[in-house]
Design a protein around this motif. Structure first.
Motif, PDB file in Angstrom:
ATOM      1  N   ASP B  35       0.792  -1.236   0.000  1.00 45.46           N
ATOM      2  CA  ASP B  35       0.000   0.000   0.000  1.00 45.46           C
ATOM      3  C   ASP B  35       0.826   1.290   0.000  1.00 45.46           C
ATOM      4  O   ASP B  35       0.293   2.374   0.207  1.00 45.46           O
ATOM      5  N   LEU B  41       2.848   8.290   4.651  1.00 46.15           N
ATOM      6  CA  LEU B  41       3.995   8.027   5.535  1.00 46.15           C
ATOM      7  C   LEU B  41       5.138   7.320   4.812  1.00 46.15           C
ATOM      8  O   LEU B  41       6.066   6.842   5.447  1.00 46.15           O
ATOM      9  N   PHE B  44       8.781   7.789   5.600  1.00 47.11           N
ATOM     10  CA  PHE B  44       9.331   7.355   6.893  1.00 47.11           C
ATOM     11  C   PHE B  44       9.743   5.887   6.877  1.00 47.11           C
ATOM     12  O   PHE B  44      10.357   5.407   7.803  1.00 47.11           O
ATOM     13  N   CYS B  45       9.317   5.155   5.833  1.00 48.72           N
ATOM     14  CA  CYS B  45       9.549   3.713   5.839  1.00 48.72           C
ATOM     15  C   CYS B  45      10.666   3.322   4.877  1.00 48.72           C
ATOM     16  O   CYS B  45      10.808   3.890   3.806  1.00 48.72           O
ATOM     17  N   THR B  46      11.420   2.309   5.282  1.00 52.66           N
ATOM     18  CA  THR B  46      12.472   1.787   4.416  1.00 52.66           C
ATOM     19  C   THR B  46      11.979   0.502   3.745  1.00 52.66           C
ATOM     20  O   THR B  46      10.949  -0.056   4.143  1.00 52.66           O
ATOM     21  N   LYS B  48      13.279  -2.228   4.108  1.00 51.82           N
ATOM     22  CA  LYS B  48      13.337  -3.234   5.171  1.00 51.82           C
ATOM     23  C   LYS B  48      12.008  -3.287   5.935  1.00 51.82           C
ATOM     24  O   LYS B  48      11.495  -4.369   6.245  1.00 51.82           O
ATOM     25  N   ASP B  49      11.452  -2.096   6.222  1.00 52.54           N
ATOM     26  CA  ASP B  49      10.155  -2.045   6.921  1.00 52.54           C
ATOM     27  C   ASP B  49       9.071  -2.737   6.098  1.00 52.54           C
ATOM     28  O   ASP B  49       8.208  -3.425   6.642  1.00 52.54           O
ATOM     29  N   THR B  53       6.849  -5.728   7.370  1.00 55.67           N
ATOM     30  CA  THR B  53       5.409  -5.529   7.551  1.00 55.67           C
ATOM     31  C   THR B  53       4.592  -6.549   6.754  1.00 55.67           C
ATOM     32  O   THR B  53       3.620  -7.101   7.246  1.00 55.67           O
ATOM     33  N   TYR B  54       5.020  -6.769   5.505  1.00 51.40           N
ATOM     34  CA  TYR B  54       4.235  -7.651   4.628  1.00 51.40           C
ATOM     35  C   TYR B  54       4.733  -9.109   4.653  1.00 51.40           C
ATOM     36  O   TYR B  54       4.251  -9.940   3.896  1.00 51.40           O
TER      37      TYR B  54
END
Lengths: 232, 73
Positions: B35, B41, B44-46, B48-49, B53-54
């Motif tokens: 998404d 945001l 703010f996310c890499t 890696k995030d 997350t997924y």
């Protein structure tokens, strides 16, 4: 503090202004420094000056006759505020501007900028761009108020705050926000109790971490899902 | 046996930067039902995030992403 025309180029409304115009602006302005929690102006005062925040952080808030407050936006360096007087003669400030930390701002006479706008289409257009972006933001917030559940509104407020002033903490440590539960309640038109209940619930689920005057978003993805009203 | 991953440098890239610098990756993100495209945001996310997350397989994900020739901002 000495400002140069180059400094003023950081202001969206002045990004296309000429060197001469910038010099004139500096000549017709003064720097005002105020301490944390003090005010640049109050709602209802005559809008004789418009301001550009230079250092610190401030907030614009509006209150209704019974004294209940809502936060309209948070201001950061090089943002313009209180510019209504430059466009409308005899305008009053529609909101109060309060410093969130020791701050300084350039105060420009509204009447002077009004004259400048008459001769400079570029500055006028840039001011219109800024104003239309504010209108769009307010439309989005109005839509949220009218249609979204309180849970979505609070999540949206946190995301908006993150977008405007969030700081990405060290690796894997989330996005830091310097706002209290009361600030979030004022932004979302809800009560401190409701905000506390929601934030505690999200903290239990590990989405956020709260502290004194601080909220840290640990799982941005989950918060966005709530804001958009989507199931996880 | 030690498996070497050649694309570890992609892990720390900010999602918004990747989408901006290499717009062809938008299609890839959407195809994976991620998404991040249009998310407020995403700066703010890499990467890696995203993988965390997924719950993607890191090796596979990086392998595919690296084919897009990511331009560093």
């Amino acid at each position: 503090m000495n400002l140069s025309p180059k400094d003023l180029k950081q202001v969206v409304v002045f990004q296309n202004a000429t060197e001469t115009e910038l010099q004139l602006i500096l000549k017709n302005s003064i720097i005002r420094s105020i301490e944390e929690n003090e005010f640049f102006f109050f709602q209802g005062d005559a809008a004789e000056y418009l301001y550009i925040l230079i250092t610190g952080q401030a907030k614009l808030m509006q209150s209704n006759p019974s004294g209940q407050q809502v936060n309209l936006r948070t201001l950061h360096p090089w943002q313009m505020f209180g510019a209504l007087g430059a466009v409308r003669a005899e305008a009053i400030y529609p909101a109060t501007a309060q410093a969130l930390e020791d701050s300084s701002a350039l105060a420009i006479e509204s009447g002077f900028l009004h004259k400048l706008l008459e001769t400079s289409p570029k500055i006028s257009f840039d001011l219109m761009t800024l104003m239309t972006s504010y209108i769009q933001e307010m439309q989005a917030r109005y839509r949220e108020l009218a249609t979204e559940r309180v849970e979505q509104r609070v999540a949206n407020a946190l995301i908006r705050l993150a977008g405007q002033s969030g700081i990405r903490a060290e690796k894997d440590a989330g996005i830091e926000l310097s706002f209290s539960r009361q600030d979030v309640a004022e932004m979302t038109g809800t009560t401190l109790y409701t905000v506390s209940r929601l934030l505690s619930d999200w903290e239990r689920k590990g989405y956020i971490k709260t502290g004194r005057e601080k909220i840290k978003i640990l799982k941005p993805h989950d918060l966005v899902r709530i804001a958009e009203g989507l199931e996880k | 046996m030690l498996i070497m991953n050649e694309h570890l440098e992609l892990l720390d890239l900010i999602v918004a930067d990747v989408l901006k610098s290499t717009p062809t990756t938008v299609k890839f993100f959407i195809s994976q039902h991620i998404d991040c495209v249009g998310c407020r945001l995403s700066h703010f996310c890499t990467i890696k995030d995203v993988i965390k997350t997924y719950e993607f397989d890191e090796q596979n994900f990086l392998e595919t992403l690296s084919k897009y020739d990511i331009q560093q901002l």
